[in-house]
Design a protein around this motif. Sequence first.
Motif, mmCIF file in Angstrom:
data_model
loop_
_atom_site.group_PDB
_atom_site.id
_atom_site.type_symbol
_atom_site.label_atom_id
_atom_site.label_comp_id
_atom_site.label_asym_id
_atom_site.label_seq_id
_atom_site.Cartn_x
_atom_site.Cartn_y
_atom_site.Cartn_z
ATOM 1 N N THR A 63 -5.701 11.060 -12.648
ATOM 2 C CA THR A 63 -6.669 11.450 -14.061
ATOM 3 C C THR A 63 -7.902 9.898 -13.183
ATOM 4 N N ILE A 64 -8.903 10.330 -12.839
ATOM 5 C CA ILE A 64 -10.349 9.975 -12.182
ATOM 6 C C ILE A 64 -10.842 8.384 -13.071
ATOM 7 N N GLU A 65 -10.529 7.078 -12.066
ATOM 8 C CA GLU A 65 -11.227 6.048 -12.628
ATOM 9 C C GLU A 65 -12.002 5.538 -12.345
ATOM 10 N N HIS A 72 -8.018 -2.470 -7.623
ATOM 11 C CA HIS A 72 -7.328 -1.358 -7.151
ATOM 12 C C HIS A 72 -7.795 -2.158 -5.501
ATOM 13 N N ALA A 73 -8.423 -3.209 -4.943
ATOM 14 C CA ALA A 73 -8.536 -2.768 -3.559
ATOM 15 C C ALA A 73 -6.906 -2.977 -3.076
ATOM 16 N N PRO A 74 -5.664 -3.442 -3.181
ATOM 17 C CA PRO A 74 -5.149 -3.581 -2.453
ATOM 18 C C PRO A 74 -4.429 -2.393 -2.483
ATOM 19 N N GLU A 75 -3.854 -1.572 -3.259
ATOM 20 C CA GLU A 75 -3.699 -0.574 -3.529
ATOM 21 C C GLU A 75 -4.920 0.769 -2.457
ATOM 22 N N ILE A 76 -5.526 0.430 -2.480
ATOM 23 C CA ILE A 76 -6.785 1.720 -1.550
ATOM 24 C C ILE A 76 -6.777 0.803 -0.385
ATOM 25 N N GLU A 77 -6.713 0.471 -0.322
ATOM 26 C CA GLU A 77 -6.995 -0.073 1.330
ATOM 27 C C GLU A 77 -5.259 0.135 2.490
ATOM 28 N N ALA A 78 -3.316 0.084 0.936
ATOM 29 C CA ALA A 78 -2.516 1.080 1.410
ATOM 30 C C ALA A 78 -3.250 2.465 2.010
ATOM 31 N N LEU A 79 -3.562 2.674 0.588
ATOM 32 C CA LEU A 79 -4.108 4.519 0.650
ATOM 33 C C LEU A 79 -4.656 4.908 1.895
ATOM 34 N N ALA A 105 -7.798 7.692 -7.818
ATOM 35 C CA ALA A 105 -7.159 8.968 -8.979
ATOM 36 C C ALA A 105 -5.833 8.305 -8.757
ATOM 37 N N TYR A 106 -5.133 8.459 -10.171
ATOM 38 C CA TYR A 106 -3.694 8.048 -10.722
ATOM 39 C C TYR A 106 -3.206 9.285 -11.087
ATOM 40 N N ALA A 107 -1.863 9.097 -10.695
ATOM 41 C CA ALA A 107 -0.727 10.102 -10.765
ATOM 42 C C ALA A 107 0.027 9.600 -12.117
ATOM 43 N N GLY A 108 0.848 9.790 -12.512
ATOM 44 C CA GLY A 108 2.009 9.470 -13.976
ATOM 45 C C GLY A 108 0.968 8.281 -14.354
ATOM 46 N N GLU A 109 2.795 7.777 -15.339
ATOM 47 C CA GLU A 109 2.159 6.465 -16.359
ATOM 48 C C GLU A 109 2.991 6.192 -16.236
ATOM 49 N N GLY A 110 2.922 4.604 -16.930
ATOM 50 C CA GLY A 110 3.754 3.674 -16.305
ATOM 51 C C GLY A 110 4.144 3.325 -15.405
ATOM 52 N N GLU A 111 5.643 2.597 -15.777
ATOM 53 C CA GLU A 111 5.907 1.944 -14.050
ATOM 54 C C GLU A 111 5.496 3.638 -12.983
ATOM 55 N N ALA A 112 5.454 4.622 -13.379
ATOM 56 C CA ALA A 112 5.864 5.759 -12.158
ATOM 57 C C ALA A 112 4.091 5.816 -11.861
ATOM 58 N N ARG A 113 3.002 5.121 -12.089
ATOM 59 C CA ARG A 113 1.978 4.872 -11.903
ATOM 60 C C ARG A 113 1.722 4.915 -10.756
ATOM 61 N N GLU A 114 0.875 6.044 -9.865
ATOM 62 C CA GLU A 114 1.139 5.563 -8.441
ATOM 63 C C GLU A 114 -0.746 6.285 -7.551
ATOM 64 N N MET A 115 -1.518 5.214 -7.370
ATOM 65 C CA MET A 115 -2.879 5.771 -6.864
ATOM 66 C C MET A 115 -2.661 6.509 -5.938
#
Length: 171
Positions: A3-5, A11-18, A49-59
């Motif tokens: 999904t795209i949002e 989201h900043a820390p996840e974006i930097e890691a990506l 963009a995220y894949a998965g849901e809940g605990e498995a949701r990953e950027m």
Amino acid sequence: MFTIELERPEHAPEIEALLDEAFGPGRYAKAAQRLREGNTSIPELSYVAYAGEGEAREMIGALSFWPILIGGEPGLMLGPLAVKPQLRGKGCGIKLMERGLADAKAMGYRLVILVGDAPYYARVGFGPVPPGRLTMPGPVDPSRLLYRELDLGAFSHVKGAVMKPPLGTAI
């Protein structure tokens, strides 16, 4: 499936890691980075963009667009576009760009540039800038400087320096 949002501050820390995973520390030395320093990406044109849901949701992907002047004309710079390395080629990057380019056009933007791999970005309509037409703030392989018109003819008269807009200026 993903999904795209719109990007949010949390989201900043996840974006930097990506971005670190996708590009490594060398990303700060690129000429395009000169156009991002001291500039602010456009919130309505920044996506995750995220894949998965809940605990498995990953950027798995991120994309932003930045306001710039292209030969004195207002425009956008696409990038960075990052996708988890193990998921490249699965369509996430293309879908992020399609969404962003459609939204940019709807917002009235006419022209987008980027520095990247021509065969990949041609898939969403980018082509090479004619040699000598634009100058970047730093060395760029001319074959990697690409543009896309969001409005037919928007690039026809553009020539000169690519630069950040003056501080505090909306374009």
